[in-house]
Design a protein around this motif. Structure first.
Motif, PDB file in Angstrom:
ATOM      1  N   ASP A   1       0.841  -1.205   0.000  1.00 57.95           N
ATOM      2  CA  ASP A   1       0.000   0.000   0.000  1.00 57.95           C
ATOM      3  C   ASP A   1       0.873   1.251   0.000  1.00 57.95           C
ATOM      4  O   ASP A   1       0.601   2.220  -0.718  1.00 57.95           O
ATOM      5  CB  ASP A   1      -0.920   0.010   1.223  1.00 57.95           C
ATOM      6  CG  ASP A   1      -2.089  -0.956   1.078  1.00 57.95           C
ATOM      7  OD1 ASP A   1      -2.367  -1.389  -0.048  1.00 57.95           O
ATOM      8  OD2 ASP A   1      -2.714  -1.279   2.121  1.00 57.95           O
TER       9      ASP A   1
ATOM     10  N   TRP B   1       2.416   1.726  -3.450  1.00 54.52           N
ATOM     11  CA  TRP B   1       1.453   2.255  -4.416  1.00 54.52           C
ATOM     12  C   TRP B   1       1.179   3.739  -4.165  1.00 54.52           C
ATOM     13  O   TRP B   1       1.082   4.528  -5.105  1.00 54.52           O
ATOM     14  CB  TRP B   1       0.153   1.459  -4.361  1.00 54.52           C
ATOM     15  CG  TRP B   1      -0.861   1.986  -5.341  1.00 54.52           C
ATOM     16  CD1 TRP B   1      -2.010   2.662  -5.060  1.00 54.52           C
ATOM     17  CD2 TRP B   1      -0.768   1.925  -6.758  1.00 54.52           C
ATOM     18  NE1 TRP B   1      -2.649   3.024  -6.212  1.00 54.52           N
ATOM     19  CE2 TRP B   1      -1.915   2.577  -7.276  1.00 54.52           C
ATOM     20  CE3 TRP B   1       0.149   1.367  -7.654  1.00 54.52           C
ATOM     21  CZ2 TRP B   1      -2.154   2.692  -8.639  1.00 54.52           C
ATOM     22  CZ3 TRP B   1      -0.090   1.489  -9.005  1.00 54.52           C
ATOM     23  CH2 TRP B   1      -1.219   2.144  -9.492  1.00 54.52           C
ATOM     24  N   GLU B   2       1.041   4.126  -2.910  1.00 56.53           N
ATOM     25  CA  GLU B   2       0.818   5.541  -2.592  1.00 56.53           C
ATOM     26  C   GLU B   2       2.000   6.386  -3.057  1.00 56.53           C
ATOM     27  O   GLU B   2       1.825   7.499  -3.569  1.00 56.53           O
ATOM     28  CB  GLU B   2       0.610   5.705  -1.086  1.00 56.53           C
ATOM     29  CG  GLU B   2      -0.714   5.122  -0.585  1.00 56.53           C
ATOM     30  CD  GLU B   2      -0.769   5.020   0.922  1.00 56.53           C
ATOM     31  OE1 GLU B   2       0.197   5.491   1.581  1.00 56.53           O
ATOM     32  OE2 GLU B   2      -1.753   4.464   1.440  1.00 56.53           O
TER      33      GLU B   2
ATOM     34  N   LEU C   1       4.057   5.656  -5.560  1.00 54.30           N
ATOM     35  CA  LEU C   1       3.973   5.715  -7.019  1.00 54.30           C
ATOM     36  C   LEU C   1       2.927   6.721  -7.464  1.00 54.30           C
ATOM     37  O   LEU C   1       3.138   7.489  -8.408  1.00 54.30           O
ATOM     38  CB  LEU C   1       3.624   4.334  -7.577  1.00 54.30           C
ATOM     39  CG  LEU C   1       4.762   3.324  -7.719  1.00 54.30           C
ATOM     40  CD1 LEU C   1       4.187   1.951  -8.033  1.00 54.30           C
ATOM     41  CD2 LEU C   1       5.749   3.754  -8.792  1.00 54.30           C
ATOM     42  N   THR C   2       1.792   6.719  -6.796  1.00 53.52           N
ATOM     43  CA  THR C   2       0.693   7.612  -7.162  1.00 53.52           C
ATOM     44  C   THR C   2       1.082   9.079  -6.994  1.00 53.52           C
ATOM     45  O   THR C   2       0.761   9.920  -7.836  1.00 53.52           O
ATOM     46  CB  THR C   2      -0.547   7.309  -6.293  1.00 53.52           C
ATOM     47  OG1 THR C   2      -0.941   5.951  -6.509  1.00 53.52           O
ATOM     48  CG2 THR C   2      -1.707   8.227  -6.656  1.00 53.52           C
TER      49      THR C   2
ATOM     50  N   ALA D   1       3.632  -4.021  -6.347  1.00 53.82           N
ATOM     51  CA  ALA D   1       2.623  -3.027  -5.974  1.00 53.82           C
ATOM     52  C   ALA D   1       1.520  -2.944  -7.017  1.00 53.82           C
ATOM     53  O   ALA D   1       0.328  -2.829  -6.681  1.00 53.82           O
ATOM     54  CB  ALA D   1       3.275  -1.665  -5.782  1.00 53.82           C
ATOM     55  N   ILE D   2       1.883  -3.012  -8.294  1.00 52.95           N
ATOM     56  CA  ILE D   2       0.888  -2.974  -9.368  1.00 52.95           C
ATOM     57  C   ILE D   2      -0.019  -4.208  -9.290  1.00 52.95           C
ATOM     58  O   ILE D   2      -1.251  -4.103  -9.368  1.00 52.95           O
ATOM     59  CB  ILE D   2       1.572  -2.900 -10.743  1.00 52.95           C
ATOM     60  CG1 ILE D   2       2.296  -1.555 -10.907  1.00 52.95           C
ATOM     61  CG2 ILE D   2       0.559  -3.099 -11.861  1.00 52.95           C
ATOM     62  CD1 ILE D   2       3.171  -1.487 -12.136  1.00 52.95           C
TER      63      ILE D   2
ATOM     64  N   HIS E   1      -0.641  -6.002  -6.744  1.00 51.30           N
ATOM     65  CA  HIS E   1      -1.422  -5.888  -5.506  1.00 51.30           C
ATOM     66  C   HIS E   1      -2.643  -4.993  -5.703  1.00 51.30           C
ATOM     67  O   HIS E   1      -3.771  -5.372  -5.348  1.00 51.30           O
ATOM     68  CB  HIS E   1      -0.517  -5.334  -4.402  1.00 51.30           C
ATOM     69  CG  HIS E   1      -1.235  -4.866  -3.180  1.00 51.30           C
ATOM     70  ND1 HIS E   1      -1.868  -5.727  -2.308  1.00 51.30           N
ATOM     71  CD2 HIS E   1      -1.428  -3.607  -2.685  1.00 51.30           C
ATOM     72  CE1 HIS E   1      -2.407  -5.026  -1.316  1.00 51.30           C
ATOM     73  NE2 HIS E   1      -2.159  -3.751  -1.526  1.00 51.30           N
ATOM     74  N   ILE E   2      -2.457  -3.832  -6.285  1.00 51.07           N
ATOM     75  CA  ILE E   2      -3.571  -2.896  -6.424  1.00 51.07           C
ATOM     76  C   ILE E   2      -4.577  -3.400  -7.447  1.00 51.07           C
ATOM     77  O   ILE E   2      -5.793  -3.203  -7.301  1.00 51.07           O
ATOM     78  CB  ILE E   2      -3.066  -1.477  -6.778  1.00 51.07           C
ATOM     79  CG1 ILE E   2      -4.140  -0.425  -6.457  1.00 51.07           C
ATOM     80  CG2 ILE E   2      -2.656  -1.393  -8.219  1.00 51.07           C
ATOM     81  CD1 ILE E   2      -4.465  -0.295  -4.993  1.00 51.07           C
TER      82      ILE E   2
ATOM     83  N   LEU F   1      -7.417   5.052 -11.232  1.00 55.54           N
ATOM     84  CA  LEU F   1      -6.433   3.981 -11.330  1.00 55.54           C
ATOM     85  C   LEU F   1      -5.842   3.904 -12.736  1.00 55.54           C
ATOM     86  O   LEU F   1      -4.617   3.812 -12.901  1.00 55.54           O
ATOM     87  CB  LEU F   1      -7.090   2.646 -10.966  1.00 55.54           C
ATOM     88  CG  LEU F   1      -6.214   1.398 -11.102  1.00 55.54           C
ATOM     89  CD1 LEU F   1      -4.997   1.489 -10.191  1.00 55.54           C
ATOM     90  CD2 LEU F   1      -7.027   0.150 -10.799  1.00 55.54           C
TER      91      LEU F   1
ATOM     92  N   MET G   1      -1.896   4.729 -13.609  1.00 55.15           N
ATOM     93  CA  MET G   1      -1.059   3.689 -14.189  1.00 55.15           C
ATOM     94  C   MET G   1      -0.530   4.076 -15.558  1.00 55.15           C
ATOM     95  O   MET G   1       0.547   3.637 -15.970  1.00 55.15           O
ATOM     96  CB  MET G   1      -1.833   2.378 -14.271  1.00 55.15           C
ATOM     97  CG  MET G   1      -2.055   1.738 -12.921  1.00 55.15           C
ATOM     98  SD  MET G   1      -2.729   0.073 -13.055  1.00 55.15           S
ATOM     99  CE  MET G   1      -1.417  -0.774 -13.903  1.00 55.15           C
TER     100      MET G   1
END
Length: 214
Positions: free
Chosen positions: A16, A19-20, A22-23, A60-61, A63-64, A96, A100
């Motif tokens: 998580d 991913w945060e 990366l975002t 992470a990708i 996972h999300i 999302l 991505m």
């Protein structure tokens, strides 16, 4: 004192956090140290699971995408199943898809992967269930369901997301299904052999007439 995280709980917290990161920062500025700080853990905890940032990004990708998986609808109709799935994606996936496609541009350049490949991997299981039901109902022949045909409505929806960065109007979803996907997947069957020109007897009839005159 905060509870110590272990096992799946700890791994989810790390993914998580990745991913945060990366975002917010994008792939170019993504670092293992930033994830460590965001997750409130130590470098050794992170590196025991993923040895470098590319491994962590891939995890992470995956996972999300798994967390955002949508169940296959079962309305009893191929048209309504596809539309229902597209409407659910439309309502929940705009951010999302945008993240991505935009924030991970550097990752795609370095690895040769593409956002379409990643989305296809996440989408295939749901879409395959949907299409298998349509085959069982006799709505479509399995040989018509090439990979390109099955991905067609969802690829067009993703294109709309990346064009507008906003949810797609419902009439556009219906247009994609009714005027592009369904006609492309329909089994039109073989074309009939051309008949004789209007006003002209067929060769067989000419022969029959000659035989009758003998």
């Amino acid at each position: 004192m905060p509870e110590r995280r272990r096992g799946a709980v700890l791994e989810k917290a790390l993914l998580d956090a990745a991913w945060e990161e990366l975002t917010e920062s994008g792939y170019a500025r993504f670092t293992m140290d930033a994830v460590v700080q965001r997750a409130g853990t130590s470098p050794s905890v992170l590196y025991r699971r993923w040895s470098d940032r590319d491994q962590l990004v891939r995890a992470a990708i995956a996972h999300i995408l798994e967390e955002s998986r949508i169940d296959a609808p079962d309305t009893g109709s191929l048209r309504e199943d596809v539309l229902t799935l597209m409407r659910e994606i439309n309502a929940t996936r705009v951010q999302l898809v945008t993240v991505m496609s935009v924030q991970l541009a550097g990752y795609y350049q370095e690895t040769g992967a593409g956002p379409g490949d990643l989305f296809a991997a996440a989408r295939d299981k749901t879409a395959d269930t949907l299409f298998e039901r349509a085959v069982d109902r006799g709505e479509i022949r399995p040989e018509r369901l090439t990979r390109r045909i099955k991905s067609l409505p969802f690829d067009l929806l993703r294109h709309e997301f990346l064009t507008t960065f906003a949810p797609v109007p419902d009439h556009v979803l219906e247009e994609i299904v009714d005027t592009i996907f369904l006609p492309s997947s329909a089994d039109h069957g073989p074309h009939p052999a051309p008949g004789p020109a209007p006003g002209r007897a067929s060769p067989k009839r000419d022969i029959d007439r000659k035989d009758a005159g003998q």
